[in-house]
Design a protein around this motif. Structure first.
Motif, PDB file in Angstrom:
ATOM      1  N   HIS A   1       0.844  -1.206   0.000  1.00  0.00           N
ATOM      2  CA  HIS A   1       0.000   0.000   0.000  1.00  0.00           C
ATOM      3  C   HIS A   1       0.879   1.256   0.000  1.00  0.00           C
ATOM      4  CE1 HIS A   1      -3.203   2.509   2.296  1.00  0.00           C
ATOM      5  NE2 HIS A   1      -3.393   2.590   0.989  1.00  0.00           N
ATOM      6  N   THR A   2       1.461   1.566  -1.156  1.00  0.00           N
ATOM      7  CA  THR A   2       2.412   2.671  -1.251  1.00  0.00           C
ATOM      8  C   THR A   2       1.870   3.889  -1.977  1.00  0.00           C
ATOM      9  OG1 THR A   2       3.323   1.729  -3.282  1.00  0.00           O
ATOM     10  CG2 THR A   2       4.432   1.153  -1.218  1.00  0.00           C
ATOM     11  N   GLY A   3       0.767   3.741  -2.698  1.00  0.00           N
ATOM     12  CA  GLY A   3       0.221   4.851  -3.477  1.00  0.00           C
ATOM     13  C   GLY A   3      -0.670   5.733  -2.627  1.00  0.00           C
ATOM     14  N   GLY A   4      -1.646   6.347  -3.242  1.00  0.00           N
ATOM     15  CA  GLY A   4      -2.545   7.266  -2.560  1.00  0.00           C
ATOM     16  C   GLY A   4      -3.580   6.575  -1.699  1.00  0.00           C
ATOM     17  N   ASP A   5      -4.605   7.328  -1.342  1.00  0.00           N
ATOM     18  CA  ASP A   5      -5.683   6.812  -0.503  1.00  0.00           C
ATOM     19  C   ASP A   5      -6.332   5.594  -1.151  1.00  0.00           C
ATOM     20  OD1 ASP A   5      -5.214   8.903   1.173  1.00  0.00           O
ATOM     21  OD2 ASP A   5      -7.132   9.891   0.849  1.00  0.00           O
ATOM     22  N   TRP A   6      -6.697   4.653  -0.293  1.00  0.00           N
ATOM     23  CA  TRP A   6      -7.416   3.464  -0.744  1.00  0.00           C
ATOM     24  C   TRP A   6      -8.384   3.067   0.342  1.00  0.00           C
ATOM     25  CZ3 TRP A   6      -6.728  -2.100   0.319  1.00  0.00           C
ATOM     26  CH2 TRP A   6      -7.435  -2.907  -0.571  1.00  0.00           C
ATOM     27  N   ILE A   7      -9.633   2.877  -0.017  1.00  0.00           N
ATOM     28  CA  ILE A   7     -10.746   2.566   0.893  1.00  0.00           C
ATOM     29  C   ILE A   7     -10.685   3.421   2.159  1.00  0.00           C
ATOM     30  CG2 ILE A   7     -11.336   0.309  -0.044  1.00  0.00           C
ATOM     31  CD1 ILE A   7      -9.760  -1.022   2.202  1.00  0.00           C
ATOM     32  N   GLY A   8     -10.453   4.719   1.932  1.00  0.00           N
ATOM     33  CA  GLY A   8     -10.494   5.684   3.030  1.00  0.00           C
ATOM     34  C   GLY A   8      -9.238   5.759   3.875  1.00  0.00           C
ATOM     35  N   GLN A   9      -8.157   5.161   3.427  1.00  0.00           N
ATOM     36  CA  GLN A   9      -6.932   5.124   4.229  1.00  0.00           C
ATOM     37  C   GLN A   9      -5.759   5.645   3.399  1.00  0.00           C
ATOM     38  OE1 GLN A   9      -6.777   4.355   7.403  1.00  0.00           O
ATOM     39  NE2 GLN A   9      -4.589   4.697   7.511  1.00  0.00           N
ATOM     40  N   PRO A  10      -5.027   6.642   3.938  1.00  0.00           N
ATOM     41  CA  PRO A  10      -3.829   7.118   3.228  1.00  0.00           C
ATOM     42  C   PRO A  10      -2.799   5.993   3.108  1.00  0.00           C
ATOM     43  CG  PRO A  10      -4.375   8.562   5.081  1.00  0.00           C
ATOM     44  CD  PRO A  10      -5.264   7.354   5.174  1.00  0.00           C
ATOM     45  N   ALA A  11      -1.910   6.134   2.148  1.00  0.00           N
ATOM     46  CA  ALA A  11      -0.870   5.120   1.922  1.00  0.00           C
ATOM     47  C   ALA A  11      -0.138   4.828   3.224  1.00  0.00           C
ATOM     48  CB  ALA A  11       0.108   5.600   0.859  1.00  0.00           C
ATOM     49  N   SER A  12      -0.038   3.552   3.543  1.00  0.00           N
ATOM     50  CA  SER A  12       0.602   3.127   4.788  1.00  0.00           C
ATOM     51  C   SER A  12       2.031   2.637   4.569  1.00  0.00           C
ATOM     52  CB  SER A  12      -0.211   1.990   5.426  1.00  0.00           C
ATOM     53  OG  SER A  12      -0.199   0.852   4.571  1.00  0.00           O
ATOM     54  N   GLY A  13       2.354   2.252   3.327  1.00  0.00           N
ATOM     55  CA  GLY A  13       3.648   1.641   3.044  1.00  0.00           C
ATOM     56  C   GLY A  13       3.712   0.188   3.459  1.00  0.00           C
ATOM     57  N   ASN A  14       2.606  -0.322   4.007  1.00  0.00           N
ATOM     58  CA  ASN A  14       2.575  -1.698   4.524  1.00  0.00           C
ATOM     59  C   ASN A  14       2.245  -2.708   3.441  1.00  0.00           C
ATOM     60  OD1 ASN A  14       3.022  -0.618   7.056  1.00  0.00           O
ATOM     61  ND2 ASN A  14       0.859  -0.697   7.641  1.00  0.00           N
TER      62      ASN A  14
END
Length: 133
Positions: A84-97
């Motif tokens: 999860h490195t890009g922009g927001d996804w399902i209401g969550q900013p990129a976590s890098g996780n």
């Protein structure tokens, strides 16, 4: 004409794993019914959700463990992975996780096109991995 199972195998290979949305016009009804509140209705809603998914998780991969076709229903059991490195996804900013969670997808095929979808996902694990909970 492709079998119902082959239609879903095309969706998996081309859209979910190659991130190529152009095939959707050939395999999905415009008025596709989605039973997941995170995804808007219709072909347009599906495309928008997966454009955002692939931007947010550029290495998104859908690994099929089992696929079963029975009449107009095709069910898959799969593991979704990525980072999860890009922009927001399902209401969550990129976590890098990294993410790794299982999903059962159920598709209904009508007239050789994907018409409807349900899913059961391990969202607790997913949300924990992206920092949503």
């Amino acid at each position: 004409m492709k079998s119902n199972k082959e239609i879903i195998e095309t969706l998996i290979a081309t859209v979910f794993n190659d991130h190529n949305l152009s095939i959707l016009d050939e395999i999905m009804h415009n008025d596709y019914i989605q039973h997941n509140a995170d995804v808007a209705q219709g072909l347009v809603g599906f495309k928008a959700f997966f454009e955002q998914t692939f931007n947010s998780i550029p290495d998104f991969k859908y690994t099929t463990k089992k696929i079963i076709a029975d009449g107009d229903i095709v069910m898959t059991w799969n593991t979704n992975t990525g980072t999860h490195t890009g922009g927001d996804w399902i209401g969550q900013p990129a976590s890098g996780n990294k993410i790794c969670f299982d999903v059962v997808d159920i598709f209904r095929i009508q007239d050789g096109l994907i018409a409807e979808h349900w899913d059961v996902a391990d969202t607790y694990l997913l949300f924990k991995q992206i920092g949503r909970i």
